[in-house]
Write an enzyme that holds these catalytic residues in place. Structure first.
Site, PDB file in Angstrom:
ATOM      1  CB  CYS A   1      34.851  27.092  33.356  1.00 30.63           C
ATOM      2  SG  CYS A   1      36.406  27.063  34.268  1.00 30.63           S
TER       3      CYS A   1
ATOM      4  CG  LEU B   1      47.992  38.203  40.269  1.00 29.91           C
ATOM      5  CD1 LEU B   1      48.446  36.995  41.061  1.00 29.91           C
ATOM      6  CD2 LEU B   1      49.145  39.204  40.125  1.00 29.91           C
ATOM      7  CG  ASN B   2      42.262  38.357  37.654  1.00 39.94           C
ATOM      8  OD1 ASN B   2      42.658  39.095  36.772  1.00 39.94           O
ATOM      9  ND2 ASN B   2      41.908  37.109  37.418  1.00 39.94           N
TER      10      ASN B   2
ATOM     11  CD  GLU C   1      42.854  26.430  34.449  1.00 41.45           C
ATOM     12  OE1 GLU C   1      42.736  27.578  34.879  1.00 41.45           O
ATOM     13  OE2 GLU C   1      43.881  26.038  33.839  1.00 41.45           O
TER      14      GLU C   1
ATOM     15  CB  CYS D   1      40.461  34.209  21.946  1.00 43.89           C
ATOM     16  SG  CYS D   1      40.070  33.743  23.644  1.00 43.89           S
TER      17      CYS D   1
ATOM     18  CB  CYS E   1      35.348  33.854  27.705  1.00 42.17           C
ATOM     19  SG  CYS E   1      35.618  33.574  29.452  1.00 42.17           S
TER      20      CYS E   1
ATOM     21  CD  GLU F   1      31.186  32.354  23.877  1.00 43.45           C
ATOM     22  OE1 GLU F   1      31.466  33.545  24.073  1.00 43.45           O
ATOM     23  OE2 GLU F   1      30.769  31.590  24.745  1.00 43.45           O
TER      24      GLU F   1
ATOM     25  CB  CYS G   1      34.552  34.355  34.606  1.00 42.04           C
ATOM     26  SG  CYS G   1      34.468  33.304  33.166  1.00 42.04           S
TER      27      CYS G   1
ATOM     28  CB  SER H   1      45.325  32.283  29.971  1.00 40.56           C
ATOM     29  OG  SER H   1      44.959  33.008  31.110  1.00 40.56           O
TER      30      SER H   1
ATOM     31  CB  CYS I   1      36.829  33.364  37.961  1.00 41.24           C
ATOM     32  SG  CYS I   1      38.223  32.237  37.833  1.00 41.24           S
TER      33      CYS I   1
HETATM   34  S1  SF4 Z   1      37.966  32.998  34.124  1.00 38.99           S
HETATM   35 FE1  SF4 Z   1      38.590  31.103  33.088  1.00 38.99          FE
HETATM   36  S2  SF4 Z   1      39.053  29.699  34.814  1.00 38.99           S
HETATM   37 FE2  SF4 Z   1      37.811  31.355  35.690  1.00 38.99          FE
HETATM   38  S3  SF4 Z   1      35.693  30.601  35.568  1.00 38.99           S
HETATM   39 FE3  SF4 Z   1      36.094  31.802  33.688  1.00 38.99          FE
HETATM   40  S4  SF4 Z   1      36.709  30.277  32.168  1.00 38.99           S
HETATM   41 FE4  SF4 Z   1      36.926  29.323  34.196  1.00 38.99          FE
END
Ligand code: SF4
Length: 357
Positions: free
Chosen positions: A114, A220-221, A165, A107, A337, A94, A121, A196, A118
């Site tokens: 990925c 960071l989160n 990533e 973006c 995303c 995307e 995500c 990022s 995370c």
């Molecule tokens: S936030 Fe970014 S690095 Fe983390 S799983 Fe999603 S796409 Fe991957």
């Protein structure tokens, strides 16, 4: 097999032309037509002689991703679901085009899926499908710019914050970034391109040694290792102390600050103590913090209360850490995303199912 030219730097295009027995400077002309003028067919490259254009149509190709779907948001954003084919494994990614008063922000994704996992995500649920090539990364910026060319504002920002990533696909990402930042290429300012990362320390160290590089943002989160381990398992490999040490060593340019992205998850990481700990973490860095209130979605988190967001921001700014609240754009077209690609990998689901579940 024709040679793919999209994503190639000027020196490779010169070598390609020399290999055809053409003057090498023709490579520089192709580079200009492709990246500065966004001419995606040889017949449109009016700076080349007609005979060469005909020859290139046989010897070379420029492969743009196929726009599988286009979603227009009520806030003006356009989200593209792009199908990548080419010589490698098919995949969808995307890209989002977000216009605002005097600029547009695009973006883009750097991997299909990925591997970082995370927990907040959606892309993580896809796992890593494959790395994108430099051409596939670049095309996600060039294609919307060309499509929206009549409405472009003076400034273009590109953020590498879509799927993937970036620092785990380092070479392709940097090959694309160099073309984006080249005044003779896409001509974007290094102030307007941001990469990022989830905190891949060897990648940050490698980026630090680059002469030409984008700005760096770190996702960071969390304010403690325990919290970050739970949200971002990559923290077990590169814990906060190691990550922040790499940030402290990162050679910022005079105009530059590091950006820390902090997704505020209601009842998880949005407490006043979190804000105070974040202040301590970034105290010795030239940095700013972007606070991103969680969007309701299909993952088991809830948005933070407005008062919590405001208090978090106030604690940071009162302690001298610039902090900004960023609401994500295009909420009605599924801005997180991975949402569209997840939909694509689960064709039984409808748009409403994905966005409302
Ligand atoms: S936030 Fe970014 S690095 Fe983390 S799983 Fe999603 S796409 Fe991957």
């Amino acid at each position: 097999m024709p040679t793919e030219l999209l994503g190639k730097p000027a020196e490779e295009l010169r070598a390609f032309c020399a290999g055809l027995g053409e003057p090498a400077y023709r490579g520089a002309q192709i580079y200009h037509a492709l990246y500065a003028e966004r001419r995606f067919s040889f017949s449109a490259m009016s700076n080349l002689p007609a005979a060469l254009r005909t020859r290139l149509a046989h010897e070379a190709q420029i492969t743009l991703p196929r726009v599988a779907r286009r979603f227009a948001s009520s806030d003006g954003s356009v989200r593209y679901l792009l199908e990548l084919g080419g010589e490698t494994k098919a995949a969808s990614v995307e890209a989002v085009f977000m216009p605002s008063e005097n600029r547009q922000t695009i973006c883009i994704s750097t991997q299909a899926g990925c591997a970082v996992d995370c927990h907040f995500c959606l892309t993580a649920q896809l796992g890593l499908i494959r790395n994108l090539t430099a051409g596939e990364i670049l095309a996600q910026a060039l294609l919307p710019l060309e499509e929206q060319k009549e409405f472009l504002k003076p400034q273009t920002n590109v953020v590498l914050m879509g799927q993937g990533e970036p620092l785990l696909n380092y070479d392709a990402v940097m090959a694309a970034v160099r073309i984006l930042l080249d005044p003779g290429g896409a001509g974007l300012s290094p102030k307007h391109v941001t990469l990022s990362t989830s905190g891949i320390v060897p990648g940050i160290e490698r980026l630090a040694r680059e002469k030409i590089r984008p700005k760096l943002a770190i996702s960071l989160n969390a304010s403690t290792d325990e919290q970050r381990d739970a949200l971002m398992p990559i923290n077990r490999k590169y814990p906060l102390a190691v990550l922040l040490e790499a940030c402290a060593r990162y050679p910022l340019r005079p105009w530059e600050r590091l950006t820390f992205e902090y997704v505020l998850l209601g009842g998880v990481n949005d407490f006043a103590e979190d804000a105070r700990r974040v202040v301590k973490l970034v105290a010795n860095l030239r940095a700013k913090v972007n606070l991103i209130p969680w969007n309701p979605g299909e993952l088991p988190y809830r948005p933070p209360d407005r008062e919590r967001v405001e208090e978090f921001r106030r604690i940071l700014t009162e302690k001298g850490v610039p902090a900004f609240v960023r609401y994500s754009r295009g909420q009605d077209i599924m801005a997180a995303c991975g949402q569209l690609a997840l939909l694509e990998s689960n064709p039984g689901a409808s748009l409403t199912q994905i966005s409302a579940s």
